[in-house]
Design a protein around this motif. Structure first.
Motif, PDB file in Angstrom:
ATOM      1  N   LEU A  99      60.962  42.131  35.135  1.00  0.00           N
ATOM      2  CA  LEU A  99      60.038  41.399  36.008  1.00  0.00           C
ATOM      3  C   LEU A  99      59.378  40.249  35.266  1.00  0.00           C
ATOM      4  O   LEU A  99      59.581  40.065  34.059  1.00  0.00           O
ATOM      5  N   GLY A 100      58.553  39.491  36.007  1.00  0.00           N
ATOM      6  CA  GLY A 100      57.813  38.390  35.406  1.00  0.00           C
ATOM      7  C   GLY A 100      56.984  38.859  34.228  1.00  0.00           C
ATOM      8  O   GLY A 100      56.357  39.917  34.274  1.00  0.00           O
ATOM      9  N   SER A 101      56.947  38.059  33.166  1.00  0.00           N
ATOM     10  CA  SER A 101      56.258  38.483  31.944  1.00  0.00           C
ATOM     11  C   SER A 101      54.744  38.530  32.097  1.00  0.00           C
ATOM     12  O   SER A 101      54.062  39.239  31.360  1.00  0.00           O
ATOM     13  N   ALA A 102      54.201  37.791  33.059  1.00  0.00           N
ATOM     14  CA  ALA A 102      52.750  37.787  33.271  1.00  0.00           C
ATOM     15  C   ALA A 102      52.381  38.749  34.389  1.00  0.00           C
ATOM     16  O   ALA A 102      53.067  38.817  35.416  1.00  0.00           O
ATOM     17  N   LYS A 103      51.304  39.477  34.197  1.00  0.00           N
ATOM     18  CA  LYS A 103      50.834  40.363  35.259  1.00  0.00           C
ATOM     19  C   LYS A 103      50.049  39.560  36.286  1.00  0.00           C
ATOM     20  O   LYS A 103      49.337  38.619  35.951  1.00  0.00           O
ATOM     21  N   ASP A 148      61.450  34.895  47.484  1.00  0.00           N
ATOM     22  CA  ASP A 148      60.585  33.825  47.988  1.00  0.00           C
ATOM     23  C   ASP A 148      61.227  32.506  47.577  1.00  0.00           C
ATOM     24  O   ASP A 148      61.062  32.045  46.449  1.00  0.00           O
ATOM     25  N   TYR A 149      61.965  31.909  48.482  1.00  0.00           N
ATOM     26  CA  TYR A 149      62.719  30.694  48.170  1.00  0.00           C
ATOM     27  C   TYR A 149      61.803  29.563  47.736  1.00  0.00           C
ATOM     28  O   TYR A 149      62.092  28.847  46.775  1.00  0.00           O
ATOM     29  N   ASP A 150      60.682  29.392  48.434  1.00  0.00           N
ATOM     30  CA  ASP A 150      59.781  28.285  48.116  1.00  0.00           C
ATOM     31  C   ASP A 150      59.173  28.417  46.728  1.00  0.00           C
ATOM     32  O   ASP A 150      58.867  27.410  46.080  1.00  0.00           O
ATOM     33  N   ALA A 151      58.987  29.649  46.259  1.00  0.00           N
ATOM     34  CA  ALA A 151      58.448  29.877  44.917  1.00  0.00           C
ATOM     35  C   ALA A 151      59.556  30.038  43.879  1.00  0.00           C
ATOM     36  O   ALA A 151      59.269  30.279  42.707  1.00  0.00           O
ATOM     37  N   ALA A 152      60.811  29.912  44.320  1.00  0.00           N
ATOM     38  CA  ALA A 152      61.980  30.040  43.432  1.00  0.00           C
ATOM     39  C   ALA A 152      62.053  31.408  42.769  1.00  0.00           C
ATOM     40  O   ALA A 152      62.445  31.540  41.608  1.00  0.00           O
ATOM     41  N   VAL A 153      61.685  32.447  43.511  1.00  0.00           N
ATOM     42  CA  VAL A 153      61.755  33.818  43.004  1.00  0.00           C
ATOM     43  C   VAL A 153      62.922  34.519  43.684  1.00  0.00           C
ATOM     44  O   VAL A 153      62.973  34.595  44.914  1.00  0.00           O
ATOM     45  N   GLY A 184      59.608  35.374  36.590  1.00  0.00           N
ATOM     46  CA  GLY A 184      59.130  35.856  37.879  1.00  0.00           C
ATOM     47  C   GLY A 184      60.221  36.519  38.701  1.00  0.00           C
ATOM     48  O   GLY A 184      59.939  37.307  39.598  1.00  0.00           O
ATOM     49  N   CYS A 185      61.469  36.180  38.379  1.00  0.00           N
ATOM     50  CA  CYS A 185      62.580  36.784  39.120  1.00  0.00           C
ATOM     51  C   CYS A 185      62.751  38.257  38.752  1.00  0.00           C
ATOM     52  O   CYS A 185      62.308  38.711  37.698  1.00  0.00           O
ATOM     53  N   ILE A 186      63.418  38.973  39.638  1.00  0.00           N
ATOM     54  CA  ILE A 186      63.684  40.398  39.453  1.00  0.00           C
ATOM     55  C   ILE A 186      65.121  40.543  38.955  1.00  0.00           C
ATOM     56  O   ILE A 186      66.069  40.252  39.682  1.00  0.00           O
ATOM     57  N   ASN A 187      65.270  40.963  37.710  1.00  0.00           N
ATOM     58  CA  ASN A 187      66.581  41.146  37.091  1.00  0.00           C
ATOM     59  C   ASN A 187      67.044  42.580  37.280  1.00  0.00           C
ATOM     60  O   ASN A 187      66.342  43.520  36.888  1.00  0.00           O
ATOM     61  N   VAL A 188      68.229  42.740  37.844  1.00  0.00           N
ATOM     62  CA  VAL A 188      68.758  44.062  38.186  1.00  0.00           C
ATOM     63  C   VAL A 188      70.044  44.310  37.397  1.00  0.00           C
ATOM     64  O   VAL A 188      70.850  43.381  37.231  1.00  0.00           O
ATOM     65  N   PRO A 189      70.263  45.539  36.899  1.00  0.00           N
ATOM     66  CA  PRO A 189      71.547  45.824  36.253  1.00  0.00           C
ATOM     67  C   PRO A 189      72.711  45.441  37.166  1.00  0.00           C
ATOM     68  O   PRO A 189      72.666  45.680  38.375  1.00  0.00           O
ATOM     69  N   ALA A 190      73.751  44.826  36.605  1.00  0.00           N
ATOM     70  CA  ALA A 190      74.838  44.273  37.413  1.00  0.00           C
ATOM     71  C   ALA A 190      75.486  45.321  38.312  1.00  0.00           C
ATOM     72  O   ALA A 190      75.757  45.051  39.494  1.00  0.00           O
TER      73      ALA A 190
END
Length: 230
Positions: A99-103, A148-153, A184-190
């Motif tokens: 997840l995003g590095s900032a809380k 969220d396309y507008d936030a590029a997430v 900020g993006c959500i990285n998922v195992p492939a």
């Protein structure tokens, strides 16, 4: 992150909104909702487990009709996990995610239009809330699910091009703190993305609930508020 050059594969979903709450239903509605959730309640053995918070939101979403009888995902930032549910709120599968590095629970206004190199560390949040997702393609031509396309997430397969970030190791680690690494993006195992995420969210508009980490769940999801206050 990094929307320039990316595109949607569906039209805008800006008009999609949660189903309206019946005007005269506030108190009675939530009594029924509570009863429905109780009927589907988690067993005592599940209390305190990573899936407990996600399951409570899932059951309430189904009982209130907020999921519109469709399967959906729930991201619990506090446990750094993605849970995939069927249309009846039954847990199908779960996986650790990055997840995003900032809380924080909100994206900085206008962040989706800024070059990624200009995004400060404290701005690298994964926003919380109810998101109508869209399948799309990023600037590299990779298929993604736009949160969220507008936030590029977006939600996408974990990227391993920068070996120093040790993203696969972070996913395998029992620690939750080291799952905070993205912009900020959500990285998922492939494999999980291909087998669980893409069939549900990768071909059509979908729904993902991202649980907050600094605000209350009721504040982000009105269907969880027993007093009927948005």
């Amino acid at each position: 992150m990094g929307r320039p050059g990316a595109r949607r594969l569906t039209g805008s979903l800006a008009q999609d909104r949660p189903p309206p709450r019946p005007a005269a239903a506030s108190r009675a509605f939530f009594l029924l909702l509570a009863a429905a959730c109780a009927a589907m309640a988690l067993p005592a053995s599940a209390a305190g487990k990573p899936e407990a918070a996600a399951q409570q939101v899932a059951l309430a979403a189904v009982a209130s009709g907020d999921n519109r009888a469709a399967p959906f995902g729930v991201v619990d930032k506090r446990s750094a996990r993605l849970f995939m549910f069927d249309s009846d709120g039954r847990l199908r599968a779960s996986s650790p995610v990055l997840l995003g590095s900032a809380k924080g629970d909100d994206s900085v206004p206008g962040i989706g239009t800024r070059p990624i190199k200009d995004i400060r560390p404290e701005e690298r949040t994964t926003p919380a809330g109810r998101f109508v997702t869209e399948p799309g393609v990023n600037a590299s031509g990779e298929d993604v699910v736009w949160i969220d396309y507008d936030a590029a997430v977006s939600m996408h397969r974990v990227r391993t091009s920068n070996k120093s970030e040790r993203r696969l190791e972070r996913l395998a680690s029992p620690s939750i703190e080291d799952n905070r690494i993205s912009y900020g993006c959500i990285n998922v195992p492939a494999r999980f993305y291909n087998e669980q995420v893409k069939p549900v969210l990768g071909n059509r508009a979908g729904l993902v609930y991202v649980l907050p980490e600094t605000a209350s769940t009721e504040r982000r999801f009105p269907f969880m508020d027993p007093n009927g206050k948005p």
